[in-house]
Design a protein around this motif. Sequence first.
Motif, PDB file in Angstrom:
ATOM      1  N   LEU A  58       0.827  -1.208   0.000  1.00 49.19           N
ATOM      2  CA  LEU A  58       0.000   0.000   0.000  1.00 49.19           C
ATOM      3  C   LEU A  58       0.858   1.253   0.000  1.00 49.19           C
ATOM      4  CD1 LEU A  58      -2.803  -0.925   2.607  1.00 49.19           C
ATOM      5  CD2 LEU A  58      -2.904  -1.004   0.106  1.00 49.19           C
ATOM      6  N   GLN A  78       3.121   2.368  -9.532  1.00 45.41           N
ATOM      7  CA  GLN A  78       1.846   2.358  -8.798  1.00 45.41           C
ATOM      8  C   GLN A  78       0.842   1.395  -9.456  1.00 45.41           C
ATOM      9  OE1 GLN A  78       0.987   3.475  -5.945  1.00 45.41           O
ATOM     10  NE2 GLN A  78       2.813   4.719  -5.518  1.00 45.41           N
ATOM     11  N   ALA A  82      -0.616  -2.026  -7.852  1.00 44.92           N
ATOM     12  CA  ALA A  82      -2.058  -2.292  -7.690  1.00 44.92           C
ATOM     13  C   ALA A  82      -2.395  -3.690  -8.222  1.00 44.92           C
ATOM     14  CB  ALA A  82      -2.876  -1.232  -8.423  1.00 44.92           C
ATOM     15  N   LYS A  83      -1.855  -3.992  -9.387  1.00 44.84           N
ATOM     16  CA  LYS A  83      -2.103  -5.312  -9.974  1.00 44.84           C
ATOM     17  C   LYS A  83      -1.530  -6.412  -9.083  1.00 44.84           C
ATOM     18  CE  LYS A  83      -2.156  -5.412 -14.474  1.00 44.84           C
ATOM     19  NZ  LYS A  83      -1.689  -5.394 -15.869  1.00 44.84           N
ATOM     20  N   ARG A  85      -1.055  -6.298  -5.839  1.00 37.09           N
ATOM     21  CA  ARG A  85      -1.903  -6.444  -4.646  1.00 37.09           C
ATOM     22  C   ARG A  85      -3.121  -7.301  -4.949  1.00 37.09           C
ATOM     23  NH1 ARG A  85      -1.166  -0.829  -3.956  1.00 37.09           N
ATOM     24  NH2 ARG A  85      -3.256  -0.401  -4.765  1.00 37.09           N
ATOM     25  N   SER A  86      -3.722  -7.041  -6.120  1.00 37.74           N
ATOM     26  CA  SER A  86      -4.970  -7.763  -6.423  1.00 37.74           C
ATOM     27  C   SER A  86      -4.731  -9.266  -6.544  1.00 37.74           C
ATOM     28  CB  SER A  86      -5.591  -7.216  -7.709  1.00 37.74           C
ATOM     29  OG  SER A  86      -4.831  -7.614  -8.836  1.00 37.74           O
ATOM     30  N   PHE A  91      -6.574  -8.109   2.318  1.00 30.61           N
ATOM     31  CA  PHE A  91      -6.504  -7.113   3.396  1.00 30.61           C
ATOM     32  C   PHE A  91      -7.687  -7.258   4.341  1.00 30.61           C
ATOM     33  CE2 PHE A  91      -4.132  -5.354  -0.107  1.00 30.61           C
ATOM     34  CZ  PHE A  91      -3.020  -4.775   0.485  1.00 30.61           C
ATOM     35  N   PRO A 111     -12.892  -8.017  -5.392  1.00 30.39           N
ATOM     36  CA  PRO A 111     -11.551  -8.259  -5.961  1.00 30.39           C
ATOM     37  C   PRO A 111     -11.599  -9.051  -7.264  1.00 30.39           C
ATOM     38  CG  PRO A 111     -11.598  -8.789  -3.618  1.00 30.39           C
ATOM     39  CD  PRO A 111     -13.009  -8.590  -4.054  1.00 30.39           C
TER      40      PRO A 111
ATOM     41  N   LEU B 294      -7.758  -2.886  -2.841  1.00 30.68           N
ATOM     42  CA  LEU B 294      -8.024  -4.217  -3.398  1.00 30.68           C
ATOM     43  C   LEU B 294      -7.349  -4.426  -4.745  1.00 30.68           C
ATOM     44  CD1 LEU B 294     -11.836  -4.571  -2.578  1.00 30.68           C
ATOM     45  CD2 LEU B 294      -9.905  -5.525  -1.325  1.00 30.68           C
ATOM     46  N   GLY B 295      -6.813  -3.345  -5.312  1.00 30.99           N
ATOM     47  CA  GLY B 295      -6.077  -3.500  -6.565  1.00 30.99           C
ATOM     48  C   GLY B 295      -6.656  -2.761  -7.751  1.00 30.99           C
ATOM     49  N   ILE B 375      -3.634   5.925  -0.593  1.00 26.40           N
ATOM     50  CA  ILE B 375      -4.421   4.912   0.132  1.00 26.40           C
ATOM     51  C   ILE B 375      -4.183   5.009   1.640  1.00 26.40           C
ATOM     52  CG2 ILE B 375      -4.828   2.448   0.428  1.00 26.40           C
ATOM     53  CD1 ILE B 375      -3.847   2.024  -2.417  1.00 26.40           C
ATOM     54  N   VAL B 376      -2.926   5.118   2.008  1.00 26.19           N
ATOM     55  CA  VAL B 376      -2.581   5.114   3.435  1.00 26.19           C
ATOM     56  C   VAL B 376      -3.213   6.312   4.141  1.00 26.19           C
ATOM     57  CG1 VAL B 376      -0.669   5.304   5.073  1.00 26.19           C
ATOM     58  CG2 VAL B 376      -0.456   3.827   3.062  1.00 26.19           C
TER      59      VAL B 376
END
Lengths: 230, 382
Positions: A58, A78, A82-83, A85-86, A91, A111, B294-295, B375-376
């Motif tokens: 994050l 970034q 994001a990709k 993380r998904s 989380f 998700p 969530l992405g 986000i944070v």
Amino acid sequence: MADNLIKIDRVSKTYERGEMQIPVLSELSLDIARGEFLALMGPSGSGKTTLLNLIGGLDKPTSGAITVGSERIDQLSQSALAKWRSRNVGFVFQFYNLLPVLTAQKNVELPLLLTSLSGSERRKRALAALAIVGLSDRAGHRPNELSGGQEQRVAIARAIVSDPTLLVCDEPTGDLDRATADEILDLLRLLNSEHGKTIVMVTHDPKAADHANHSLHLDKGKLVSEDAAA
Amino acid sequence: MKYLGLIWAALYRKPIRSVLTFASIFVAFLLFGMLQSVSVAFSQGPEFTGVDRLVVAPKYSIIDDIPLSYRNRIASIAGVEKIAHQSWFGGTYKDPGNFFPRWPVPPREFLEVYSEYALPDEQKQAFINTRTGAIVGKSVADQYGMKVGDKVTLIPDIWQNKDNGPWEFDLVGIFQTPDEEFEGQMFMNYDYFDEYRAFGNGGVGTFVVRISEPDRAAEIAQQIDGMFANSNDETKTSTEKAYNQMFAKQMGDIGFIMTSILSAVFFTILLLTGNTMSQAIRERIPELAILKTLGFSNLSVLLIVLAEAMLISLVAALPGLGLAGLALPAIGQVSPFLGGAELSSIVIVQGIALSLLLGLIAGAPPAIKAMRLNIVDALGEH
């Protein structure tokens, strides 16, 4: 030699607020094994949530390297982060952070919107995740129709629906009573032991930390001690 | 499309606010649909009017007359095929609210020049041969329950007759036109009108000239005006379409005032609505932060927010435009000057484009904020 999922190498994080520099983590190094259930503890401002955010992709460190699996996540853009993380991280937050206008099932499906799965497949997987957390009968309920413990279970279902390797949990029981908190912690433990999820959990609560395999204590941005728990 | 459920669900977050926002946009686009349609009606001439007809009008004011004696001189110009004339009668039929234009015309010549005005032959002949004869369009006949054989009594306002009493005409025909808009009129025999009126004899309002070669319209118009230059009654000749536009423009001045006022209302509604929509999205910043967690990429979040704003705008605008389309014919019944106003496809396209633009403008600031949010920080504020 342990199979490390996460390798944190001399990571520092400094926040800038105007002209003020606020160091939060300082030259911190840490390895977390695959299949670990780790509790991060420490007083407020010790940097545990910042460390969790860095592990979950994050946020990015000011310096140092973070490798999760084979990916240097501190070097990702970034959009790539994001990709990542998904696909790799689930989380769980203290206040659940469900979307109030969506049913439990639709929240869990979120998700999966980032995948190429069909609507029916998304629904099937969401219902399977809700079954794992014991909420099959609440799939059509909105968050305001659920108890706090149920909301957190939905949040956990959302976290596991895309089958990530890693779960990051920020005070997952901080808003729950003792009995409900224990149920949630048991569920996390089940996900760790039965489903092989690596879990990193931030908590203030020593009883919550007791459910983890290990606890790490942070203070002023540094690791100060390590306990072996359950 | 897979995000549609997510976007749609957001509208249920605060149902009352969504309904009020919806209602505001609905009213705004109801106004838009009607205003634009009226504006289009004022700015366009009838479709079947072509450059094969010229209108010879008084040069300085449409309330002046032109001598009837000009007829033969105009008819002598090469290229002039037919010539008729018409004059504004005014008057009241039973009630001042029963408005439809009434024109004394020379029946035979008029029906030759306006060959698209259709009525049975025997009625045509009756109009030509009856001194007190009159014909009305089908829409007037339907509206006021008139039928052939009726006496139509008009109370004069401009044209008093020699007995200083009402005018009485025999309804001898009911005509139809390709465009129903032109059926809202009445035509009377000019000879009777001219002989019986108390003053102004020998004058006409305008001549209408049918020409054999439309390509020579400008040249013939110049010849006609040149013929009467420097006389007491100078003329200004233009195509029928241009004349209609000029005539409508005078009504358009009223339309302009109405349009200005209602436009101000429209844009005020839009500003308020835009502000509400922006606020609604700003309140959901933490939820948007979750999506990013969530992405969902920055671009996805931007597009979701914009799509939401544009969706509510569009969904509310479409029924607004639809109601405008239903209301315009009803208004046309009440106000003949707006009889031609209808919700055209161009107005619908403009309305849809404007509603999407409203959504885009209202949604852009919060969407950009959502796209850029850290986000944070956003989760920390939660």
